[in-house]
Design an enzyme around this catalytic site. Structure first.
Site, mmCIF file in Angstrom:
data_model
loop_
_atom_site.group_PDB
_atom_site.id
_atom_site.type_symbol
_atom_site.label_atom_id
_atom_site.label_comp_id
_atom_site.label_asym_id
_atom_site.label_seq_id
_atom_site.Cartn_x
_atom_site.Cartn_y
_atom_site.Cartn_z
ATOM 1 N N THR A 157 0.858 -1.057 -0.187
ATOM 2 C CA THR A 157 0.130 -0.015 -0.166
ATOM 3 C C THR A 157 1.044 1.170 -0.036
ATOM 4 O O THR A 157 0.679 2.015 -0.832
ATOM 5 C CB THR A 157 -1.156 0.121 1.183
ATOM 6 O OG1 THR A 157 -1.897 -1.163 1.047
ATOM 7 C CG2 THR A 157 -1.720 1.345 1.304
ATOM 8 N N GLN A 171 0.510 -9.130 -6.593
ATOM 9 C CA GLN A 171 -0.124 -10.602 -6.597
ATOM 10 C C GLN A 171 0.739 -11.416 -7.792
ATOM 11 O O GLN A 171 1.154 -12.496 -7.766
ATOM 12 C CB GLN A 171 -1.362 -10.645 -7.027
ATOM 13 C CG GLN A 171 -2.510 -10.332 -6.136
ATOM 14 C CD GLN A 171 -2.345 -11.441 -4.944
ATOM 15 O OE1 GLN A 171 -1.961 -12.283 -5.082
ATOM 16 N NE2 GLN A 171 -2.909 -10.802 -3.826
ATOM 17 N N HIS A 184 5.004 -10.270 1.957
ATOM 18 C CA HIS A 184 4.144 -11.244 2.395
ATOM 19 C C HIS A 184 3.180 -12.139 1.472
ATOM 20 O O HIS A 184 2.562 -12.967 1.780
ATOM 21 C CB HIS A 184 3.357 -10.750 3.788
ATOM 22 C CG HIS A 184 2.179 -9.927 3.252
ATOM 23 N ND1 HIS A 184 0.817 -10.269 3.134
ATOM 24 C CD2 HIS A 184 2.056 -8.548 2.634
ATOM 25 C CE1 HIS A 184 0.177 -9.304 2.865
ATOM 26 N NE2 HIS A 184 0.681 -8.398 2.539
ATOM 27 N N CYS A 211 -20.498 -8.852 -1.138
ATOM 28 C CA CYS A 211 -21.284 -8.583 0.123
ATOM 29 C C CYS A 211 -22.382 -9.489 -0.058
ATOM 30 O O CYS A 211 -22.642 -10.689 -0.726
ATOM 31 C CB CYS A 211 -21.669 -7.367 0.322
ATOM 32 S SG CYS A 211 -22.801 -6.794 -0.679
#
Length: 396
Positions: free
Chosen positions: A76, A192, A214, A339
Site C-alpha cells: 500500500t 500478486q 508477505h 457482500c
C-alpha cells in the site's frame, strides 16, 4: 470433553502467503544483529551491509540496478508513493490549463491505487479510469485515444499486473509500449504477480513497480518500489535521508533479508510450479462447473490469468453464509469484496466486469501455494458443493 481442533485447509495465499521456513531461517540468522543501519558504529555497519545485500539480491532477481529499489512498509505504501509521488512532483503544472498531471488507472485496481489517485485528483491531477471487458482485461484502444488528447501533459498509467480478486493478468508489455509511445510513465502494482508471473524488468520495462514480501512467503511489514533511473517522485514523508529520501525513517534490514529470501524461493523453479498450479486451477474449475452447473468463473475467459487463483460466483447464495460455512468445514478462503444477499454484488472489480445483481450472489476466491495438492483441491471442491447446496436450500 475438549474436541481436537479440526485440521484446516489453507487456500487463501492471495491474502497472505504463510512465511516459509527458509525465510524464517534467513531472518533468524540476522536477528541478533538487528541494529539501526544508519548508525556509524560496527553493529550499525553490519545492519547496513545486511540491508544492502538484500537490496542487491532483489535487484538482481528483478533485473534492475540496486539503486532503483526503495524499501517501504508494504504494498500500500509503495502504491501511494508511486501515484501521489508522481502527482506531487508535477504539481507545478497544475497552474497551466490542460497541463495538470494526468493519471490513468484501470477500473479494477486495488484500493491502495484508487484512493491514492482520488487524493491526487483533490490536489489537481486529472484522473480517469480505463475500462475493462468482461474478463477484466484493460481496453488499450480506449487508452490510446485518451493519451492522444493531451500528449504533452505529464502522464502516469497505473495498471495492476495481476488482479487480486479474479486473477486476470494484463499484457504489461503492450501497456508499457503504448504508454512510452505517448511519453507516459507506467506504474504497476505487482503485489500478486511477482513470483507467479514473469516480471523481469528488462523484458517489461515499467517505470515503477510495487511489491510486498508477505504475498511470497516473506514477512509482513516490508515492501518495495522499483523506480527506473531518471523517474522523479516527491516523497510522502520527511525527516531523514533513508532510502534516498524516498521513504525516510529507520530501515528494516531483517525484513529486507526475508523479502530477498522469499523472492529467491518464489523464482526458483517458478516455471514448473506455475505448470503445477495451472493444472490445479483447471481441475478446481472443472470440479466447480461439474458440481455447481450455474457457477461462474470470474475472469475465466481472460487471455492471461494467474495460475494459482480461482474466483467462482454462485447465484442464489449469500456470500457471508458460504464463507462462514466453508470456515466451519475447515476451508480457509476469501470472498473478495462481495457482500451479502441484501444488496448488489458489492465489489468494484465484479461490477467492472459486468456482474451485478439484486439477488444473492456469492463470490469465493481460492488461491494456492507451494504446499497445495490435488487432494486439497478435491477437498475444497467437495466442501463448496456441500455448502452451496445447503445455503441455496436455506435461501430459497
Amino acid at each position: 470433553m475438549i474436541q481436537p481442533e479440526k485440521q484446516r485447509l489453507y487456500l487463501d495465499y492471495a491474502a497472505t502467503w504463510p512465511m516459509r521456513p527458509e525465510v524464517w531461517d534467513a531472518m533468524g540468522a540476522e536477528l541478533r544483529h538487528g541494529f539501526n543501519p544508519a548508525s556509524a558504529h560496527a553493529p550499525g555497519r553490519r545492519a547496513h551491509r545486511c540491508l544492502e545485500v538484500a537490496r542487491g539480491r532483489i535487484a538482481d532477481l528483478l533485473g534492475c540496478p540496486r539503486s532503483s529499489i526503495c524499501f517501504t512498509g508494504g504494498g500500500t505504501q509503495s502504491d501511494n508513493l508511486a501515484i501521489l509521488g508522481f502527482v506531487r512532483s508535477h504539481a507545478g503544472h497544475a497552474g497551466h490549463p490542460g497541463r495538470s498531471p494526468r493519471v490513468f488507472m484501470s477500473e479494477i485496481e486495488h484500493k491502495a491505487c484508487l484512493e491514492a489517485a482520488d487524493r491526487g485528483a483533490v490536489e489537481g491531477a486529472r484522473v480517469a479510469r480505463i475500462p475493462v471487458d468482461g474478463s477484466g482485461t484493460v481496453d488499450l484502444a480506449w487508452l490510446r485515444r485518451e493519451l492522444a488528447t493531451d500528449p504533452d501533459a505529464p502522464t502516469l498509467i497505473s495498471v495492476m499486473w495481476a488482479n487480486n480478486e479474479i486473477g486476470t493478468v494484463q499484457a504489461m508489455g503492450d501497456i508499457v509500449e503504448l504508454g512510452h509511445e505517448y511519453g507516459a510513465l507506467v506504474h504497476t502494482d505487482a503485489v500478486q504477480a511477482l513470483g507467479k508471473v514473469d516480471c523481469d524488468l528488462e523484458r517489461t520495462p515499467v517505470d515503477l513497480l510495487s511489491a510486498t514480501a508477505h504475498k511470497l512467503g516473506g514477512p509482513v511489514g516490508i515492501g518495495l518500489l522499483y523506480r527506473r533511473p531518471g523517474v522523479t517522485l516527491e516523497p510522502l514523508s520527511y525527516g531523514g535521508g533513508q532510502e534516498r529520501s524516498m521513504w525516510p525513517g529507520t530501515q528494516n534490514p531483517i525484513g529486507a533479508t526475508g523479502f530477498a529470501a522469499a523472492l529467491t524461493l518464489a523464482l526458483e523453479g517458478r516455471e514448473a510450479e506455475v505448470a503445477r498450479w495451472t493444472a490445479l486451477r483447471d481441475h478446481l474449475e472443472g470440479r466447480i462447473r461439474a458440481e455447481i452447473p450455474d457457477a461462474r468463473i470470474h475472469g475465466g475467459d481472460a487471455p492471461l490469468r494467474m495460475p494459482n487463483l480461482v474466483s467462482a460466483g454462485i447465484p442464489g447464495c449469500d456470500s457471508g453464509a458460504v464463507l462462514v460455512s466453508l470456515d466451519f468445514e475447515g476451508i480457509a478462503v476469501s470472498g473478495g469484496s462481495a457482500c451479502g444477499s441484501d444488496s448488489s454484488v458489492g465489489s468494484d472489480v465484479l461490477d467492472a466486469i459486468g456482474i451485478t445483481s439484486d439477488l444473492p450472489y456469492a463470490a469465493v476466491r481460492f488461491s494456492f501455494g507451494h504446499e497445495t495438492s490435488r487432494a486439497d483441491i478435491d477437498a475444497a471442491a467437495d466442501a463448496l458443493a456441500r455448502v452451496a447446496a445447503r445455503v441455496v436450500a436455506l435461501t430459497a
